[in-house]
Design a protein around this motif. Sequence first.
Motif, mmCIF file in Angstrom:
data_model
loop_
_atom_site.group_PDB
_atom_site.id
_atom_site.type_symbol
_atom_site.label_atom_id
_atom_site.label_comp_id
_atom_site.label_asym_id
_atom_site.label_seq_id
_atom_site.Cartn_x
_atom_site.Cartn_y
_atom_site.Cartn_z
ATOM 1 N N GLY A 65 -16.198 -3.900 -9.652
ATOM 2 C CA GLY A 65 -15.207 -3.228 -8.809
ATOM 3 C C GLY A 65 -15.194 -1.725 -8.920
ATOM 4 O O GLY A 65 -14.271 -1.068 -8.410
ATOM 5 N N LEU A 66 -16.253 -1.139 -9.528
ATOM 6 C CA LEU A 66 -16.224 0.300 -9.756
ATOM 7 C C LEU A 66 -16.270 1.093 -8.449
ATOM 8 O O LEU A 66 -15.523 2.063 -8.281
ATOM 9 C CB LEU A 66 -17.397 0.700 -10.652
ATOM 10 N N PHE A 67 -17.124 0.691 -7.507
ATOM 11 C CA PHE A 67 -17.232 1.438 -6.251
ATOM 12 C C PHE A 67 -15.943 1.314 -5.430
ATOM 13 O O PHE A 67 -15.516 2.279 -4.790
ATOM 14 C CB PHE A 67 -18.437 0.965 -5.439
ATOM 15 N N ARG A 68 -15.322 0.157 -5.461
ATOM 16 C CA ARG A 68 -14.054 0.002 -4.733
ATOM 17 C C ARG A 68 -12.961 0.842 -5.381
ATOM 18 O O ARG A 68 -12.125 1.430 -4.686
ATOM 19 C CB ARG A 68 -13.652 -1.483 -4.703
ATOM 20 N N ALA A 69 -12.962 0.903 -6.706
ATOM 21 C CA ALA A 69 -11.963 1.727 -7.398
ATOM 22 C C ALA A 69 -12.156 3.204 -7.069
ATOM 23 O O ALA A 69 -11.170 3.945 -6.888
ATOM 24 C CB ALA A 69 -12.058 1.505 -8.908
ATOM 25 N N VAL A 70 -13.412 3.628 -6.975
ATOM 26 C CA VAL A 70 -13.691 5.027 -6.640
ATOM 27 C C VAL A 70 -13.213 5.343 -5.231
ATOM 28 O O VAL A 70 -12.588 6.389 -4.993
ATOM 29 C CB VAL A 70 -15.196 5.335 -6.799
ATOM 30 N N THR A 71 -13.488 4.455 -4.275
ATOM 31 C CA THR A 71 -13.053 4.721 -2.895
ATOM 32 C C THR A 71 -11.528 4.668 -2.772
ATOM 33 O O THR A 71 -10.947 5.406 -1.968
ATOM 34 C CB THR A 71 -13.699 3.739 -1.900
ATOM 35 N N ASP A 72 -10.878 3.814 -3.550
ATOM 36 C CA ASP A 72 -9.403 3.830 -3.574
ATOM 37 C C ASP A 72 -8.906 5.200 -4.021
ATOM 38 O O ASP A 72 -7.943 5.749 -3.462
ATOM 39 C CB ASP A 72 -8.872 2.759 -4.529
ATOM 40 N N ARG A 73 -9.565 5.753 -5.030
ATOM 41 C CA ARG A 73 -9.172 7.071 -5.529
ATOM 42 C C ARG A 73 -9.445 8.153 -4.484
ATOM 43 O O ARG A 73 -8.647 9.079 -4.307
ATOM 44 C CB ARG A 73 -9.937 7.373 -6.816
ATOM 45 N N LEU A 74 -10.569 8.018 -3.774
ATOM 46 C CA LEU A 74 -10.878 8.987 -2.721
ATOM 47 C C LEU A 74 -9.819 8.959 -1.625
ATOM 48 O O LEU A 74 -9.402 10.004 -1.116
ATOM 49 C CB LEU A 74 -12.251 8.699 -2.110
ATOM 50 N N ALA A 75 -9.396 7.756 -1.249
ATOM 51 C CA ALA A 75 -8.371 7.634 -0.199
ATOM 52 C C ALA A 75 -7.084 8.323 -0.625
ATOM 53 O O ALA A 75 -6.410 8.967 0.189
ATOM 54 C CB ALA A 75 -8.118 6.165 0.111
ATOM 55 N N ALA A 76 -6.732 8.204 -1.910
ATOM 56 C CA ALA A 76 -5.520 8.871 -2.399
ATOM 57 C C ALA A 76 -5.707 10.389 -2.454
ATOM 58 O O ALA A 76 -4.818 11.152 -2.069
ATOM 59 C CB ALA A 76 -5.164 8.336 -3.784
ATOM 60 N N LEU A 77 -6.881 10.833 -2.908
ATOM 61 C CA LEU A 77 -7.147 12.272 -3.008
ATOM 62 C C LEU A 77 -7.226 12.934 -1.636
ATOM 63 O O LEU A 77 -6.993 14.134 -1.506
ATOM 64 C CB LEU A 77 -8.452 12.515 -3.766
ATOM 65 N N GLY A 78 -7.573 12.140 -0.604
ATOM 66 C CA GLY A 78 -7.664 12.694 0.742
ATOM 67 C C GLY A 78 -6.334 13.116 1.320
ATOM 68 O O GLY A 78 -6.301 13.864 2.317
ATOM 69 N N ARG A 79 -5.227 12.632 0.738
ATOM 70 C CA ARG A 79 -3.874 13.040 1.139
ATOM 71 C C ARG A 79 -3.637 12.876 2.637
ATOM 72 O O ARG A 79 -2.931 13.667 3.268
ATOM 73 C CB ARG A 79 -3.602 14.479 0.716
ATOM 74 N N GLY A 80 -4.244 11.839 3.196
ATOM 75 C CA GLY A 80 -3.999 11.532 4.595
ATOM 76 C C GLY A 80 -4.728 12.404 5.593
ATOM 77 O O GLY A 80 -4.534 12.258 6.806
ATOM 78 N N TYR A 194 -4.553 10.012 8.400
ATOM 79 C CA TYR A 194 -4.545 8.558 8.238
ATOM 80 C C TYR A 194 -3.402 8.180 7.302
ATOM 81 O O TYR A 194 -2.909 9.011 6.526
ATOM 82 C CB TYR A 194 -5.886 8.050 7.693
ATOM 83 N N GLY A 195 -2.972 6.929 7.390
ATOM 84 C CA GLY A 195 -1.839 6.477 6.586
ATOM 85 C C GLY A 195 -2.244 6.038 5.199
ATOM 86 O O GLY A 195 -3.438 5.979 4.861
ATOM 87 N N PRO A 196 -1.262 5.713 4.368
ATOM 88 C CA PRO A 196 -1.545 5.224 3.013
ATOM 89 C C PRO A 196 -2.400 3.952 3.058
ATOM 90 O O PRO A 196 -2.201 3.087 3.915
ATOM 91 C CB PRO A 196 -0.151 4.930 2.436
ATOM 92 N N GLN A 197 -3.358 3.865 2.134
ATOM 93 C CA GLN A 197 -4.277 2.732 2.112
ATOM 94 C C GLN A 197 -3.950 1.803 0.951
ATOM 95 O O GLN A 197 -3.598 2.259 -0.141
ATOM 96 C CB GLN A 197 -5.717 3.238 1.982
ATOM 97 N N PRO A 198 -4.068 0.481 1.178
ATOM 98 C CA PRO A 198 -3.789 -0.472 0.086
ATOM 99 C C PRO A 198 -4.855 -0.373 -1.000
ATOM 100 O O PRO A 198 -6.023 -0.130 -0.728
ATOM 101 C CB PRO A 198 -3.846 -1.836 0.791
ATOM 102 N N MET A 199 -4.429 -0.558 -2.236
ATOM 103 C CA MET A 199 -5.346 -0.523 -3.371
ATOM 104 C C MET A 199 -5.979 -1.905 -3.564
ATOM 105 O O MET A 199 -5.324 -2.929 -3.369
ATOM 106 C CB MET A 199 -4.601 -0.126 -4.647
ATOM 107 N N HIS A 200 -7.267 -1.914 -3.924
ATOM 108 C CA HIS A 200 -7.920 -3.180 -4.242
ATOM 109 C C HIS A 200 -7.390 -3.738 -5.563
ATOM 110 O O HIS A 200 -7.130 -2.980 -6.502
ATOM 111 C CB HIS A 200 -9.437 -2.988 -4.354
#
Length: 395
Positions: A65-80, A194-200
Motif C-alpha cells: 500500500g505504499l504507492f496508495r499512501a503516497v498519493t493520499d498524501r499528495l491529495a492532502a498536500l495539494g490543498r484542493g 477539487y474536493g477532499p479525497q477519501p483515504m485508503h
Amino acid sequence: MKRRAWRTALKSYLVPGGMFLAGAAALAAGWLPWPAFEELAGRTVPVLGFVVAMSLVTELVDDAGLFRAVTDRLAALGRGRVLLLWLLVIALACVSTVFLSLDTTAVLVTPVVVLLAVHARIPPLPFALTTIWLANTASLLLPVSNLTNLLAQSRLGLSPAAFAALVWAPALAGILLPLVLLWLAFRKDLRGRYGPQPMHRVRDKVLLYASAGVMVLLLPALVSGIPVHVPAAATAAVLLGLFLWRRRSALRWSMVPWRPLLLTAGLFMVVEALHANGLTRALASAAGTGEGLTALLQLAALGAGAANTANNLPAYLALEPLAGSPVRLAALLIGVNLGPLVTPWASLATLLWHERLRALNVDIRWGGFALAGLAAVVLTVPVAVVALWLTSGMH
C-alpha cells in the motif's frame, strides 16, 4: 473460462518466447559465437538480475500500500488546487522514474495517479500523459532509471555519480521541456479546485511502515556505487521474508517479470548475433563519427528514429558499438530514452502504461498521442543534445 485464460496467457508469451527461441537458435547454429555469448552473459546477467529483483520490490511495496499512501498524501498536500496536485504528481513521477525505473512509473504510479484524478473529478488525460512522458524522458539521469543506462554504465565503467555528471544537463532538458508542452496543452484542465479525497484503508500497518523503511534505505544504496543488483536483491529478500510472515497469500509467481525477461534475453542474443554478422558495418555510415554537435545530433536522431520504429532496447543494442566514447554514448541514450514518445511500441513502459489505462477505462487516441509525442521529441532531443555538447567541453 479456463481455456480462454490459457489462450490469453499463451498469446502473451508468444512474442517473448519466440524472441528467446530465436536467440537460442542463433547460439546453437553458430551465428552467435560462443565467446561473444560468454562476454554478453557476463555483462547482462547482473542487469537482468537487477530487473527481476526490482520488479519484486516494486510489486511488494505496492501490495503493502505504499504507492496508495503516497498519493493520499499528495491529495492532502495539494490543498484542493489542481495545479498544485499536478506539480506534486510530477515530483512523484520523477522520483519514481529516476530511482525505481521507468517501468515502475508506467505500471504502478499511473493507476494510482489516474484514479486520484478520476475520484477528484479532474480530467485524467493530463495526469496520464504526464506519467508516461516523464517515465521515458526522466529516465536519463541515473543508471537505475533505464535498462539502457545500466548497459551503458557497464560499458563505460562509470560510478552512478560519474554517470549523472555526464548526463545531468540533457536529463534536466528531458524533464523540463516536455512539462512546458504539457502545461501549454492542458493549462485549462489544470485550473480550478477539487474536493477532499477519501483515504485508503491500510490493511497491514507493519507491512506498510516496514516497506517504507526498506525503500528509504534502498534509494541511496542504488546510487552508492555498489553494483545495483546487490542492494536490489537484498531488498527483495527482506520484503519476501516480511510477506512470508505477514501476508503469504500475496506472493505469486506472476510477480516475476517472465515476459520482459524472455524478451530482453532474446533481444540481447539476437542483436549480438547480428553484430557478429555485419550489423555494425551496415549502420556505421548512418551513425556518423566524432563528437561535434552535428555528429551527436545525427546519432541521437538515429537512436530516436530506431526506437520508434522498433523499440528503444534493440535500438540501443544495435547502435552501441558505434558510440565509441562517453559523449557519443550519452547522445545515443538521449535518442533512445527521450525519443520513444511517438509510437506505442517504442518502449515497453508505454505498452505497460496503456494496459493499465485500458483496465481503468481511460481511452487513448494513438493519433493524438503520436502527434503530441512527435512535437515533444522534435523539441526535446535536439535541445538535450545541445546541452550535452555545451557541458561536455566538446564545443
